[in-house]
Motif scaffolding. Structure first.
Motif, mmCIF file in Angstrom:
data_model
loop_
_atom_site.group_PDB
_atom_site.id
_atom_site.type_symbol
_atom_site.label_atom_id
_atom_site.label_comp_id
_atom_site.label_asym_id
_atom_site.label_seq_id
_atom_site.Cartn_x
_atom_site.Cartn_y
_atom_site.Cartn_z
ATOM 1 N N ASN A 1 0.885 -0.408 0.152
ATOM 2 C CA ASN A 1 -0.509 -0.443 0.131
ATOM 3 C C ASN A 1 0.672 1.715 -0.035
ATOM 4 O O ASN A 1 1.918 1.353 1.062
ATOM 5 N N MET A 2 0.931 2.459 -1.278
ATOM 6 C CA MET A 2 1.778 3.032 -1.262
ATOM 7 C C MET A 2 1.091 4.400 -0.463
ATOM 8 O O MET A 2 -0.115 4.973 -0.799
ATOM 9 N N ILE A 3 0.722 4.974 0.700
ATOM 10 C CA ILE A 3 0.783 5.802 1.692
ATOM 11 C C ILE A 3 1.703 7.113 1.526
ATOM 12 O O ILE A 3 2.439 7.052 1.299
ATOM 13 N N LYS A 4 1.081 7.869 0.813
ATOM 14 C CA LYS A 4 1.873 9.886 1.417
ATOM 15 C C LYS A 4 1.919 10.852 2.298
ATOM 16 O O LYS A 4 1.059 10.209 3.602
ATOM 17 N N VAL A 5 2.494 10.437 2.662
ATOM 18 C CA VAL A 5 3.127 11.573 4.050
ATOM 19 C C VAL A 5 3.598 12.476 4.103
ATOM 20 O O VAL A 5 4.348 13.042 3.535
ATOM 21 N N THR A 6 2.592 13.732 5.235
ATOM 22 C CA THR A 6 3.349 14.286 5.714
ATOM 23 C C THR A 6 4.015 14.445 6.932
ATOM 24 O O THR A 6 3.093 14.332 7.818
ATOM 25 N N LEU A 7 5.140 15.284 6.996
ATOM 26 C CA LEU A 7 5.704 15.428 8.316
ATOM 27 C C LEU A 7 6.495 16.438 8.647
ATOM 28 O O LEU A 7 6.916 16.979 8.106
ATOM 29 N N ARG A 8 5.940 16.782 10.230
ATOM 30 C CA ARG A 8 6.397 18.684 9.958
ATOM 31 C C ARG A 8 7.450 18.292 11.609
ATOM 32 O O ARG A 8 6.729 17.710 11.993
ATOM 33 N N SER A 9 8.112 19.113 12.245
ATOM 34 C CA SER A 9 8.276 19.112 13.510
ATOM 35 C C SER A 9 8.425 20.692 13.412
ATOM 36 O O SER A 9 9.473 21.447 13.121
ATOM 37 N N THR A 10 8.375 20.548 15.352
ATOM 38 C CA THR A 10 8.622 21.677 15.830
ATOM 39 C C THR A 10 9.447 21.160 16.823
ATOM 40 O O THR A 10 9.393 20.671 17.178
ATOM 41 N N PRO A 11 9.019 22.950 17.913
ATOM 42 C CA PRO A 11 10.638 22.743 19.090
ATOM 43 C C PRO A 11 10.245 21.239 19.679
ATOM 44 O O PRO A 11 10.378 20.698 20.522
ATOM 45 N N ARG A 12 8.590 20.978 20.242
ATOM 46 C CA ARG A 12 7.755 20.367 21.450
ATOM 47 C C ARG A 12 7.428 19.063 20.359
ATOM 48 O O ARG A 12 7.039 18.080 21.055
ATOM 49 N N THR A 13 7.138 19.154 19.244
ATOM 50 C CA THR A 13 6.652 18.056 18.825
ATOM 51 C C THR A 13 7.045 17.486 16.883
ATOM 52 O O THR A 13 7.730 17.992 16.716
ATOM 53 N N VAL A 14 6.613 16.555 16.791
ATOM 54 C CA VAL A 14 6.520 15.866 15.474
ATOM 55 C C VAL A 14 5.255 15.780 14.720
ATOM 56 O O VAL A 14 4.744 15.261 15.834
ATOM 57 N N GLU A 15 5.184 15.708 13.816
ATOM 58 C CA GLU A 15 3.412 15.496 13.288
ATOM 59 C C GLU A 15 3.029 15.701 12.513
ATOM 60 O O GLU A 15 4.326 15.705 11.331
ATOM 61 N N GLY A 16 1.793 15.026 11.591
ATOM 62 C CA GLY A 16 2.020 15.171 10.403
ATOM 63 C C GLY A 16 0.289 14.620 9.709
ATOM 64 O O GLY A 16 -0.022 13.778 10.228
ATOM 65 N N GLU A 17 0.513 13.716 8.648
ATOM 66 C CA GLU A 17 -0.957 13.719 8.194
ATOM 67 C C GLU A 17 -0.204 12.311 6.859
ATOM 68 O O GLU A 17 0.304 12.218 6.761
ATOM 69 N N VAL A 18 -0.908 11.200 7.242
ATOM 70 C CA VAL A 18 -0.870 10.441 6.382
ATOM 71 C C VAL A 18 -2.241 10.108 5.525
ATOM 72 O O VAL A 18 -3.445 10.002 6.036
ATOM 73 N N VAL A 19 -2.559 9.092 4.153
ATOM 74 C CA VAL A 19 -3.209 9.386 3.799
ATOM 75 C C VAL A 19 -3.559 8.449 2.805
ATOM 76 O O VAL A 19 -2.425 8.280 1.600
ATOM 77 N N SER A 20 -3.851 7.345 2.466
ATOM 78 C CA SER A 20 -3.611 5.530 1.968
ATOM 79 C C SER A 20 -5.389 5.680 0.771
ATOM 80 O O SER A 20 -6.121 6.718 0.684
ATOM 81 N N PRO A 21 -4.463 5.380 0.472
ATOM 82 C CA PRO A 21 -5.485 5.411 -1.351
ATOM 83 C C PRO A 21 -6.786 3.780 -1.011
ATOM 84 O O PRO A 21 -7.917 4.318 -1.562
ATOM 85 N N GLY A 22 -6.527 3.572 0.741
ATOM 86 C CA GLY A 22 -8.114 2.824 0.211
ATOM 87 C C GLY A 22 -8.907 3.747 1.317
ATOM 88 O O GLY A 22 -9.847 2.893 1.803
#
Length: 146
Positions: free
Chosen positions: A66-87
């Motif tokens: 499954n090829m999933i699209k990931v967005t990754l961001r880093s802040t001083p206190r967090t690492v966060e983002g979104e994942v979108v699956s074609p399913g």
């Protein structure tokens, strides 16, 4: 779209900076989730990194990547983002990193979205398995004397 929020808090004997550096690299997620076997098409920018993650499922002896699209961001206190699956599954994630003098308390929050309740239940069950395993995997990678 129905959603489920999953939380897990655990401790790592290393600094928030070390965890942030590790979790901010797409390649670090290979093996951090037992389903993730590769990352590709990494596109960094000043504000975020986008990439494709290869999530491998096995069912009745068959393999599905499954090829999933990931967005990754880093802040001083967090690492966060979104994942979108074609399913039809989406997931928002956030690691909140809080130094406590003995290392770092990690709050791992996942919000799983899917277009049907049965798909949401399946995705949330898999996400929870990964989330709980991730604490031990991060500890084995990053625990050190602080």
């Amino acid at each position: 779209m129905p959603e489920v929020t999953l939380r897990n808090t655990f401790h790592i004997r290393n600094s928030p900076e070390a965890l942030r550096a590790h979790l901010s690299q797409p390649q670090s997620y290979v093996g951090l989730s037992p389903l993730i076997v590769a990352v590709k098409d990494v596109r960094p920018s000043p504000d975020e990194t986008c990439y494709t993650s290869v999530e491998r499922f096995r069912f009745l002896g068959l393999r599905y990547d499954n090829m999933i699209k990931v967005t990754l961001r880093s802040t001083p206190r967090t690492v966060e983002g979104e994942v979108v699956s074609p399913g039809g599954v989406r997931m928002d994630y956030r690691f909140t990193l809080t130094g406590d003098g003995r290392g770092t308390e990690v709050e791992d929050v996942l919000v799983v979205h899917a277009w049907t309740r049965p798909l949401l239940n399946f995705a949330a069950r898999k996400a929870r398995e990964v989330q709980l395993a991730r604490a031990g995997l991060l500890a084995s990678r990053l625990d050190s004397a602080v």
